[in-house]
Motif scaffolding. Structure first.
Motif, PDB file in Angstrom:
ATOM      1  N   SER A 216       0.832  -1.199   0.000  1.00 57.49           N
ATOM      2  CA  SER A 216       0.000   0.000   0.000  1.00 57.49           C
ATOM      3  C   SER A 216       0.871   1.256   0.000  1.00 57.49           C
ATOM      4  O   SER A 216       2.059   1.235   0.378  1.00 57.49           O
ATOM      5  CB  SER A 216      -0.927  -0.001   1.218  1.00 57.49           C
ATOM      6  OG  SER A 216      -0.171   0.005   2.412  1.00 57.49           O
ATOM      7  N   SER A 217       0.247   2.378  -0.431  1.00 59.41           N
ATOM      8  CA  SER A 217       0.978   3.649  -0.473  1.00 59.41           C
ATOM      9  C   SER A 217       1.335   4.135   0.929  1.00 59.41           C
ATOM     10  O   SER A 217       2.388   4.752   1.143  1.00 59.41           O
ATOM     11  CB  SER A 217       0.131   4.701  -1.195  1.00 59.41           C
ATOM     12  OG  SER A 217      -1.126   4.853  -0.536  1.00 59.41           O
ATOM     13  N   ALA A 218       0.470   3.863   1.903  1.00 60.61           N
ATOM     14  CA  ALA A 218       0.769   4.268   3.279  1.00 60.61           C
ATOM     15  C   ALA A 218       1.987   3.535   3.828  1.00 60.61           C
ATOM     16  O   ALA A 218       2.798   4.103   4.558  1.00 60.61           O
ATOM     17  CB  ALA A 218      -0.453   4.011   4.165  1.00 60.61           C
TER      18      ALA A 218
ATOM     19  N   MET B  55       4.444   2.466   1.990  1.00 62.18           N
ATOM     20  CA  MET B  55       5.638   2.978   1.313  1.00 62.18           C
ATOM     21  C   MET B  55       6.137   4.271   1.933  1.00 62.18           C
ATOM     22  O   MET B  55       7.353   4.515   2.000  1.00 62.18           O
ATOM     23  CB  MET B  55       5.325   3.192  -0.169  1.00 62.18           C
ATOM     24  CG  MET B  55       5.091   1.922  -0.953  1.00 62.18           C
ATOM     25  SD  MET B  55       4.748   2.297  -2.683  1.00 62.18           S
ATOM     26  CE  MET B  55       4.529   0.641  -3.338  1.00 62.18           C
ATOM     27  N   ASN B  56       5.238   5.114   2.403  1.00 63.59           N
ATOM     28  CA  ASN B  56       5.613   6.401   2.984  1.00 63.59           C
ATOM     29  C   ASN B  56       5.874   6.322   4.486  1.00 63.59           C
ATOM     30  O   ASN B  56       6.173   7.350   5.107  1.00 63.59           O
ATOM     31  CB  ASN B  56       4.513   7.439   2.717  1.00 63.59           C
ATOM     32  CG  ASN B  56       4.296   7.663   1.222  1.00 63.59           C
ATOM     33  OD1 ASN B  56       5.249   7.569   0.449  1.00 63.59           O
ATOM     34  ND2 ASN B  56       3.063   7.936   0.825  1.00 63.59           N
ATOM     35  N   ALA B  57       5.738   5.148   5.066  1.00 66.64           N
ATOM     36  CA  ALA B  57       5.925   5.018   6.510  1.00 66.64           C
ATOM     37  C   ALA B  57       7.402   5.135   6.872  1.00 66.64           C
ATOM     38  O   ALA B  57       8.289   4.808   6.067  1.00 66.64           O
ATOM     39  CB  ALA B  57       5.370   3.678   6.991  1.00 66.64           C
ATOM     40  N   LYS B  58       7.658   5.598   8.063  1.00 62.67           N
ATOM     41  CA  LYS B  58       9.011   5.759   8.573  1.00 62.67           C
ATOM     42  C   LYS B  58       9.191   4.870   9.810  1.00 62.67           C
ATOM     43  O   LYS B  58       8.324   4.869  10.690  1.00 62.67           O
ATOM     44  CB  LYS B  58       9.285   7.215   8.932  1.00 62.67           C
ATOM     45  CG  LYS B  58       9.307   8.146   7.732  1.00 62.67           C
ATOM     46  CD  LYS B  58       9.654   9.568   8.143  1.00 62.67           C
ATOM     47  CE  LYS B  58       9.711  10.509   6.936  1.00 62.67           C
ATOM     48  NZ  LYS B  58      10.036  11.895   7.332  1.00 62.67           N
TER      49      LYS B  58
END
Length: 265
Positions: free
Chosen positions: A236-238, A240-243
């Motif tokens: 998911s896109s979320a 991918m952008n998670a840190k």
């Protein structure tokens, strides 16, 4: 020329200091003994060794194409054993004349005799022993006559009348302790009886309106894995952008390897 003890000490010194063994020899003029040279030579194969021995059990090889033949000894051993007439003995056979007139030796006579009983051996007593004349005229005592009678267990005289109560028991008065113990155990104050499996709902329950959370929980769970367009490896896109947190970065860092342990191994 250094001795073997000196070499062992050098090896031990390098292992303790965790240093790599030098590629070049310490003493260039060192010569190995004849025994070391003999052990360093490769193992020689046997002169009768035959590589790739053909076998009929290997499926990749054709047994008909092999030219190996069995030896004469193997062919002789493969033949079935011939049975002679003397090997097959009938249950009844005639006895020769020499066997009829033969006389056994003293040793055979001694072995053919049955084993004798010891001098103090007593034969087992018969279960049916005849009584003597004195035993027949003897009179038993009163105690023996009483013990000889069969035990009366199922006799009517000993059986009580079921349901009959003794008259004195009918007039007896129980104590206060007996009356207290005879009372049944009461139920707890907040005890609730077992609810029936089928019951009629109340009017308030029939007119009640569920909350949004209740409706959300009552919905069936979607099974995306059964859909045709479902991709289990799609990220998911979320995600991918998670840190990652500092703790995850710390745990994902590879463990430091000690160089000293690697040198020892």
């Amino acid at each position: 020329m250094p001795n073997s003890s000196v070499l062992c000490r050098l090896r031990w010194f390098y292992c303790i200091e965790c240093k790599a063994w030098p590629e070049e020899p310490i003493d260039k003029n060192f010569e190995a003994s004849s025994r070391v040279k003999q052990l360093a030579e490769p193992k020689q194969t046997h002169p009768d060794f035959k590589p790739d021995r053909p076998s009929v059990y290997w499926p990749e090889k054709d047994p008909e194409s092999s030219q190996t033949e069995a030896s004469e000894r193997i062919k002789e051993l493969a033949k079935p054993k011939e049975r002679k007439d003397k090997d097959i003995r009938e249950p009844e056979w005639p006895v020769s004349e020499s066997a009829k007139s033969a006389k056994p030796s003293e040793r055979l006579d001694a072995l053919s005799k049955p084993k004798e009983y010891p001098a103090d051996y007593l034969m087992p007593k018969d279960t049916r022993e005849t009584a003597s004349a004195g035993g027949k005229e003897n009179k038993p005592s009163q105690r023996v006559t009483e013990l000889a009678k069969p035990k009366r267990v199922y006799e009517k005289d000993y059986e009580p009348e079921w349901g009959a109560v003794h008259p004195s028991a009918l007039k007896a008065t129980p104590t206060q302790r007996v009356e207290r113990l005879s009372q049944p155990k009461p139920l707890p104050q907040h005890y609730q009886m077992v609810r029936p499996a089928i019951w009629q709902p109340t009017e308030q329950a029939m007119k009640a309106t569920p909350t949004g959370r209740t409706e959300q929980l009552s919905k069936a769970k979607k099974r995306n894995a059964l859909d045709e367009d479902y991709d289990g490896y799609k990220v998911s896109s979320a995600a991918m952008n998670a840190k990652a947190t500092y703790r995850l970065v710390q745990l994902s860092t590879p463990k430091r390897v000690n160089k000293r342990k690697i040198a020892i191994r």
